[in-house]
Design a protein around this motif. Structure first.
Motif, short mmCIF file in Angstrom:
data_model
loop_
_atom_site.label_atom_id
_atom_site.label_comp_id
_atom_site.label_asym_id
_atom_site.label_seq_id
_atom_site.Cartn_x
_atom_site.Cartn_y
_atom_site.Cartn_z
N SER A 90 44.32 22.22 -22.72
CA SER A 90 43.70 20.94 -23.17
C SER A 90 42.36 20.81 -22.96
O SER A 90 41.35 20.40 -23.56
CB SER A 90 44.60 19.76 -22.76
N ALA A 94 39.01 20.54 -25.29
CA ALA A 94 38.08 19.48 -25.23
C ALA A 94 36.67 19.89 -24.93
O ALA A 94 35.88 19.10 -25.81
CB ALA A 94 38.69 18.60 -23.98
N SER A 117 48.67 20.30 -27.76
CA SER A 117 47.43 19.93 -27.01
C SER A 117 46.28 20.06 -28.25
O SER A 117 45.27 19.40 -28.17
CB SER A 117 47.02 20.85 -25.87
N THR A 121 43.81 17.31 -29.57
CA THR A 121 42.23 17.29 -29.51
C THR A 121 41.44 17.35 -30.72
O THR A 121 40.58 16.59 -30.71
CB THR A 121 42.11 18.70 -28.78
N TRP A 122 42.07 17.83 -31.76
CA TRP A 122 41.36 17.87 -33.10
C TRP A 122 41.63 16.38 -33.77
O TRP A 122 40.59 16.06 -34.63
CB TRP A 122 41.82 19.17 -34.13
N ARG A 124 41.34 13.73 -32.16
CA ARG A 124 40.26 12.95 -31.67
C ARG A 124 38.90 13.23 -32.19
O ARG A 124 38.12 12.41 -32.54
CB ARG A 124 40.57 13.16 -30.12
#
Length: 387
Positions: A90, A94, A117, A121-122, A124
């Motif tokens: 993660s 990030a 994870s 992430t994608w 966000r």
């Protein structure tokens, strides 16, 4: 038995290098790898050393981390300058997301059922950029590679894929996908947590923008010590945190309060602040050293022999598994009526696998013997015989 299987059995003499007692058949490396005896010994020595901190010198804050960086780089065809030391997938993802962009209306391509994870992430990332998620699903009989190439068009800004799908080991042809991503002008981010250390990877040829791996699966190391490859064109990017050790001349403790804006060279600016990890780093170094001695192609060839026999045994029982798959793991689909009872029943027999979706994920390593495979299918036969 084929020549490939014979070669695989020869490599399983490595069982003595792991602390796995007789009667235990461990097929869950894809979840957590067993620790090498050399790693356990290195960790014990490190704890005793850490217990007496006056023995820790200034160079010790850097030397172990640099050795770990160098060893991992060698496994994937990279330079040590290209590797950042991160604590988790993660974190690495990030970093990638923070240093990539997408136009509003652009798309981030991911696989259906991918590791959470990456998806989080994608998600966000799309909130920040106005892009959207493009989830690739396979049509009947279609490979992941075919599905990705079919979906990859000029609207895709980021392609985020693994080398094998984490649920069942189904393989992707990263070379073809990388070429298509470059042609489309998309960035390529690879989650190699389920392949680094078990499948050959050459980032020089592949040319991803970022590639991340945890260390506690196929790299045989401890929790909390992972790795991030950063392509040279991204190495002047923005790190997630501003720690002291990633700054230029941080080795000079007497001058740390002479604050500076410049970083250590290469990808080191993306290192997590606690990268030194006195207690754990020697364990990771021991594991990476052993993998370097075995070579990743050697590990892949040996594991291909083991999973080849497992695939043959599954086929005899009409149990489905991926066609194009990695050499080190496979998901075997069992009849729905038996799924809830398979894993507990196998554990009662001393056999440990993973349950992912509608399959049991079988992931051996060089500790696996023919007797382990016999134990696996003997226990599985007993479960499937219960009506």
């Amino acid at each position: 038995m084929s020549e490939t299987h014979s070669e695989g059995r020869a490599m399983t003499a490595a069982r003595e290098l792991f602390d796995i007692p007789d009667g235990i058949a461990y097929f869950n490396t894809a979840s957590v790898a067993p620790t090498l005896r050399a790693g356990v010994a290195a960790g014990a020595d490190a704890l005793r050393w850490r217990a007496q901190p006056w023995r820790i010198g200034g160079d010790d804050w850097f030397s172990g981390a640099e050795e770990r960086r160098r060893l991992f780089a060698g496994l994937i065809g990279a330079s040590a300058e290209d590797i950042a030391l991160v604590p988790a997938t993660s974190y690495g993802l990030a970093v990638a997301a923070a240093n990539l962009s997408a136009p509003a209306g652009g798309r981030v391509l991911v696989l259906d059922g991918e590791y959470p994870s990456g998806i989080y992430t994608w998600r966000r990332f799309t909130e920040r950029t106005g892009a959207t998620i493009l989830t690739v699903r396979r049509a009947g009989g279609q490979s992941w590679t075919e599905a990705v190439l079919e979906a990859l068009d000029a609207d895709v800004a980021v392609v985020s894929v693994p080398q094998v799908h984490w649920t069942d080991g189904a393989a992707l042809d990263l070379d073809r996908i990388a070429g298509a991503a470059r042609a489309a002008g998309a960035a390529l981010v690879v989650d190699a947590s389920q392949s680094a250390g078990a499948m050959p990877l050459d980032v020089g040829a592949l040319r991803p923008d970022f590639l991340v791996s945890v260390g506690y699966k196929w790299l045989l190391g401890p929790f909390g010590l992972g790795y991030l490859y950063v392509a040279p064109e991204h190495q002047d990017g923005r790190p997630l945190e501003e720690n002291w050790i990633a700054r230029e001349d941080s080795q000079d403790f007497a001058r740390l309060v002479e604050y500076r804006d410049t970083y250590q060279p290469g990808a080191r600016r993306f290192d997590v602040g606690a990268r030194t990890a006195f207690e754990l780093t020697p364990m990771a170094v021991a594991a990476l050293t052993q993998l370097t001695e075995w070579t990743v192609p050697g590990v892949a060839e040996a594991l291909s022999g083991v999973t080849g026999r497992i695939a043959e045994e599954a086929a005899r029982r009409d149990l489905a598994f991926p066609g194009a798959r990695g050499p080190h793991m496979l998901g075997v689909t069992v009849p729905e009526a038996f799924r809830d009872r398979v894993v507990p029943a196998l554990e009662e027999a001393g056999v440990y696998v993973g349950a992912r979706g509608d399959a049991i994920r079988i992931s051996p390593h060089l500790h696996t013997t023919d007797e382990d495979v016999d134990r696996l299918f003997g226990a599985l036969d007993r479960v499937l015989a219960r009506r």
